[in-house]
Design a protein around this motif. Structure first.
Motif, PDB file in Angstrom:
ATOM      1  N   ARG A 115      24.964  31.539  59.077  1.00 17.25           N
ATOM      2  CA  ARG A 115      23.821  31.847  58.230  1.00 17.25           C
ATOM      3  C   ARG A 115      23.762  30.923  57.021  1.00 17.25           C
ATOM      4  NH1 ARG A 115      22.089  37.050  59.026  1.00 17.25           N
ATOM      5  NH2 ARG A 115      20.221  36.297  57.954  1.00 17.25           N
ATOM      6  N   GLU A 116      22.595  30.818  56.424  1.00 15.45           N
ATOM      7  CA  GLU A 116      22.416  30.020  55.217  1.00 15.45           C
ATOM      8  C   GLU A 116      22.607  30.931  54.002  1.00 15.45           C
ATOM      9  OE1 GLU A 116      19.032  27.382  52.956  1.00 15.45           O
ATOM     10  OE2 GLU A 116      18.902  27.608  55.133  1.00 15.45           O
ATOM     11  N   LEU A 117      23.847  31.117  53.616  1.00 14.18           N
ATOM     12  CA  LEU A 117      24.176  31.982  52.490  1.00 14.18           C
ATOM     13  C   LEU A 117      23.791  31.315  51.176  1.00 14.18           C
ATOM     14  CD1 LEU A 117      27.771  33.128  53.573  1.00 14.18           C
ATOM     15  CD2 LEU A 117      25.588  34.266  54.056  1.00 14.18           C
ATOM     16  N   GLN A 118      23.469  32.168  50.196  1.00  9.99           N
ATOM     17  CA  GLN A 118      23.193  31.671  48.847  1.00  9.99           C
ATOM     18  C   GLN A 118      24.265  32.081  47.852  1.00  9.99           C
ATOM     19  OE1 GLN A 118      20.805  29.587  48.233  1.00  9.99           O
ATOM     20  NE2 GLN A 118      19.804  29.711  50.217  1.00  9.99           N
ATOM     21  N   ALA A 119      24.976  33.175  48.125  1.00  6.06           N
ATOM     22  CA  ALA A 119      26.024  33.648  47.222  1.00  6.06           C
ATOM     23  C   ALA A 119      26.925  34.626  47.966  1.00  6.06           C
ATOM     24  CB  ALA A 119      25.420  34.323  45.989  1.00  6.06           C
ATOM     25  N   VAL A 120      28.096  34.886  47.377  1.00  2.00           N
ATOM     26  CA  VAL A 120      29.075  35.794  47.976  1.00  2.00           C
ATOM     27  C   VAL A 120      29.521  36.793  46.912  1.00  2.00           C
ATOM     28  CG1 VAL A 120      31.308  36.007  49.144  1.00  2.00           C
ATOM     29  CG2 VAL A 120      29.896  33.957  49.502  1.00  2.00           C
ATOM     30  N   VAL A 121      29.557  38.069  47.275  1.00  2.00           N
ATOM     31  CA  VAL A 121      30.093  39.117  46.394  1.00  2.00           C
ATOM     32  C   VAL A 121      31.329  39.705  47.066  1.00  2.00           C
ATOM     33  CG1 VAL A 121      29.670  41.366  45.326  1.00  2.00           C
ATOM     34  CG2 VAL A 121      27.847  39.657  45.381  1.00  2.00           C
ATOM     35  N   LEU A 122      32.451  39.694  46.345  1.00  4.15           N
ATOM     36  CA  LEU A 122      33.723  40.177  46.888  1.00  4.15           C
ATOM     37  C   LEU A 122      34.073  41.538  46.302  1.00  4.15           C
ATOM     38  CD1 LEU A 122      35.813  36.893  46.451  1.00  4.15           C
ATOM     39  CD2 LEU A 122      34.646  37.661  48.527  1.00  4.15           C
ATOM     40  N   ASP A 123      34.410  42.474  47.158  1.00  6.07           N
ATOM     41  CA  ASP A 123      34.949  43.771  46.740  1.00  6.07           C
ATOM     42  C   ASP A 123      36.475  43.655  46.718  1.00  6.07           C
ATOM     43  OD1 ASP A 123      35.690  46.424  46.365  1.00  6.07           O
ATOM     44  OD2 ASP A 123      35.272  46.980  48.448  1.00  6.07           O
ATOM     45  N   CYS A 124      37.046  43.671  45.524  1.00  5.55           N
ATOM     46  CA  CYS A 124      38.496  43.481  45.378  1.00  5.55           C
ATOM     47  C   CYS A 124      39.144  44.808  45.018  1.00  5.55           C
ATOM     48  CB  CYS A 124      38.793  42.428  44.305  1.00  5.55           C
ATOM     49  SG  CYS A 124      38.089  40.810  44.696  1.00  5.55           S
ATOM     50  N   GLY A 125      39.735  45.478  46.005  1.00  5.05           N
ATOM     51  CA  GLY A 125      40.378  46.768  45.803  1.00  5.05           C
ATOM     52  C   GLY A 125      41.865  46.635  45.552  1.00  5.05           C
ATOM     53  N   PRO A 126      42.507  47.684  45.019  1.00  6.34           N
ATOM     54  CA  PRO A 126      43.948  47.633  44.708  1.00  6.34           C
ATOM     55  C   PRO A 126      44.813  47.376  45.926  1.00  6.34           C
ATOM     56  CG  PRO A 126      42.894  49.545  43.683  1.00  6.34           C
ATOM     57  CD  PRO A 126      41.899  48.962  44.632  1.00  6.34           C
ATOM     58  N   ALA A 127      44.378  47.861  47.110  1.00  4.89           N
ATOM     59  CA  ALA A 127      45.234  47.767  48.299  1.00  4.89           C
ATOM     60  C   ALA A 127      44.976  46.507  49.123  1.00  4.89           C
ATOM     61  CB  ALA A 127      45.027  49.000  49.183  1.00  4.89           C
ATOM     62  N   SER A 128      44.114  45.616  48.625  1.00  8.28           N
ATOM     63  CA  SER A 128      43.776  44.428  49.413  1.00  8.28           C
ATOM     64  C   SER A 128      43.692  43.202  48.524  1.00  8.28           C
ATOM     65  CB  SER A 128      42.439  44.646  50.133  1.00  8.28           C
ATOM     66  OG  SER A 128      42.026  43.464  50.774  1.00  8.28           O
ATOM     67  N   ALA A 129      44.195  42.090  49.036  1.00  9.43           N
ATOM     68  CA  ALA A 129      44.125  40.825  48.315  1.00  9.43           C
ATOM     69  C   ALA A 129      43.275  39.812  49.072  1.00  9.43           C
ATOM     70  CB  ALA A 129      45.524  40.270  48.080  1.00  9.43           C
ATOM     71  N   THR A 130      42.417  40.309  49.978  1.00  7.06           N
ATOM     72  CA  THR A 130      41.621  39.389  50.787  1.00  7.06           C
ATOM     73  C   THR A 130      40.548  38.674  49.964  1.00  7.06           C
ATOM     74  OG1 THR A 130      40.116  41.182  51.425  1.00  7.06           O
ATOM     75  CG2 THR A 130      41.961  40.714  52.900  1.00  7.06           C
ATOM     76  N   GLY A 131      40.172  39.261  48.814  1.00  8.78           N
ATOM     77  CA  GLY A 131      39.126  38.646  47.987  1.00  8.78           C
ATOM     78  C   GLY A 131      39.479  37.235  47.570  1.00  8.78           C
ATOM     79  N   SER A 132      40.682  37.033  47.050  1.00 13.03           N
ATOM     80  CA  SER A 132      41.090  35.698  46.618  1.00 13.03           C
ATOM     81  C   SER A 132      41.243  34.761  47.811  1.00 13.03           C
ATOM     82  CB  SER A 132      42.400  35.775  45.825  1.00 13.03           C
ATOM     83  OG  SER A 132      43.431  36.372  46.599  1.00 13.03           O
ATOM     84  N   THR A 133      41.659  35.301  48.960  1.00  8.26           N
ATOM     85  CA  THR A 133      41.780  34.476  50.170  1.00  8.26           C
ATOM     86  C   THR A 133      40.413  33.981  50.630  1.00  8.26           C
ATOM     87  OG1 THR A 133      43.715  35.751  50.872  1.00  8.26           O
ATOM     88  CG2 THR A 133      42.625  34.418  52.541  1.00  8.26           C
ATOM     89  N   ILE A 134      39.426  34.882  50.639  1.00 11.09           N
ATOM     90  CA  ILE A 134      38.071  34.491  51.025  1.00 11.09           C
ATOM     91  C   ILE A 134      37.525  33.451  50.051  1.00 11.09           C
ATOM     92  CG2 ILE A 134      35.684  35.294  51.249  1.00 11.09           C
ATOM     93  CD1 ILE A 134      36.816  37.966  52.263  1.00 11.09           C
ATOM     94  N   CYS A 135      37.712  33.699  48.754  1.00  7.95           N
ATOM     95  CA  CYS A 135      37.220  32.774  47.737  1.00  7.95           C
ATOM     96  C   CYS A 135      37.847  31.390  47.914  1.00  7.95           C
ATOM     97  CB  CYS A 135      37.505  33.315  46.347  1.00  7.95           C
ATOM     98  SG  CYS A 135      36.908  32.255  45.008  1.00  7.95           S
ATOM     99  N   ALA A 136      39.174  31.350  48.064  1.00 10.90           N
ATOM    100  CA  ALA A 136      39.872  30.070  48.219  1.00 10.90           C
ATOM    101  C   ALA A 136      39.412  29.335  49.469  1.00 10.90           C
ATOM    102  CB  ALA A 136      41.386  30.303  48.251  1.00 10.90           C
ATOM    103  N   THR A 137      39.191  30.081  50.550  1.00  9.47           N
ATOM    104  CA  THR A 137      38.735  29.467  51.798  1.00  9.47           C
ATOM    105  C   THR A 137      37.357  28.843  51.625  1.00  9.47           C
ATOM    106  OG1 THR A 137      40.002  31.089  53.085  1.00  9.47           O
ATOM    107  CG2 THR A 137      38.269  29.886  54.238  1.00  9.47           C
TER     108      THR A 137
END
Length: 261
Positions: free
Chosen positions: A72-94
């Motif tokens: 898809r042609e994304l324009q922005a990304v919003v990450l839900d960063c919860g206490p039990a997950s660190a996937t937000g920083s992984t997605i951002c870095a990727t």
């Protein structure tokens, strides 16, 4: 999609909007990827984005987020960063490490108790981060600024608009409902259902129409589930706005009664 690889990533929205307006064509809504495993949070975010002229798509993890960026042609990304997950920083870095997605604005919504993720997000190249709860207007203003979008009102969208029926009022951009001046607290699904009824008081909506209005397309809901959520809305209205009545039309659906006079 043919030719997507040759386009700048992300496509700058302002020029596209101006070109569409010159041609008399309705501009495409900016697509925001919401990375969250919390269905209720996704419904809430997709609602407030939809009201403000955005469209959204969910992604539960890293693989889904990357696949969405490829398709898809994304324009922005919003990450839900919860206490039990660190996937937000992984997605951002990727995303930031790839030339095709490195320019995408990435915004983190950090849950209470997960504040220690700030540093990892900064290292990953996050563009903006907020600790929840966050006012919807704050997130929308951030997205508009990052994407250089016009402010509400300049493109015909009125900020702060209310839907009203008798003593029942709904403020769309603030995600707020009042009955006779008293706040009514509803979940995202109940809010979406009541909004649909409020947009056309007196009209009878079938359960299928209400499902289409309140639930994401990829979630299959039975008719009885609609009845449960309507019951919750009725209970909330009875406490704060007893004159606001949702009528059951047998074999047809539901309708919000118009006030007398």
């Amino acid at each position: 999609m043919p030719g997507v690889e040759d386009m700048p990533w992300p496509a700058h929205p302002t020029g596209a909007v101006e070109a569409d307006l010159l041609l008399g064509v309705a501009p495409m809504k900016p697509l925001v990827l919401i990375c969250s495993q919390d269905a209720e949070l996704y419904l809430f975010l997709s609602h407030i984005l939809g009201v403000d002229g955005f469209t959204s798509e969910p992604a539960g993890g890293v693989k889904e987020a990357i696949a969405a960026a490829d398709e898809r042609e994304l324009q922005a990304v919003v990450l839900d960063c919860g206490p039990a997950s660190a996937t937000g920083s992984t997605i951002c870095a990727t995303f930031k490490s790839e030339p095709r997605t490195g320019g995408l604005p990435v915004i983190a919504l950090i849950a209470p108790g997960a504040e220690n993720q700030h540093l990892d997000l900064l290292k990953a190249g996050i563009d903006e981060s907020f600790v929840r709860p966050i006012a919807p207007a704050t997130l929308l203003d951030c997205l508009r600024t990052k994407l250089a979008l016009p402010k509400p009102g300049s493109n015909g969208v009125e900020n702060g608009s209310w839907l009203c029926c008798g003593g029942l009022e709904m403020k769309l951009d603030a995600y707020r409902v009042r009955g006779n001046g008293h706040d009514i607290h509803l979940g995202p699904l109940e809010f979406n259902l009541l909004r649909h009824l409020l947009e056309a008081p007196g009209k009878v909506f079938s359960r299928d129409e209400l499902i289409d209005a309140a639930w994401p397309n990829n979630i299959h809901i039975g008719a009885r589930t609609v009845d449960v959520h309507i019951s919750r809305i009725r209970k909330a209205l009875k406490a704060a706005s007893p004159d606001s009545v949702i009528r059951t039309v047998r074999s047809a659906g539901y309708s919000l009664e118009k006030p007398d006079g």
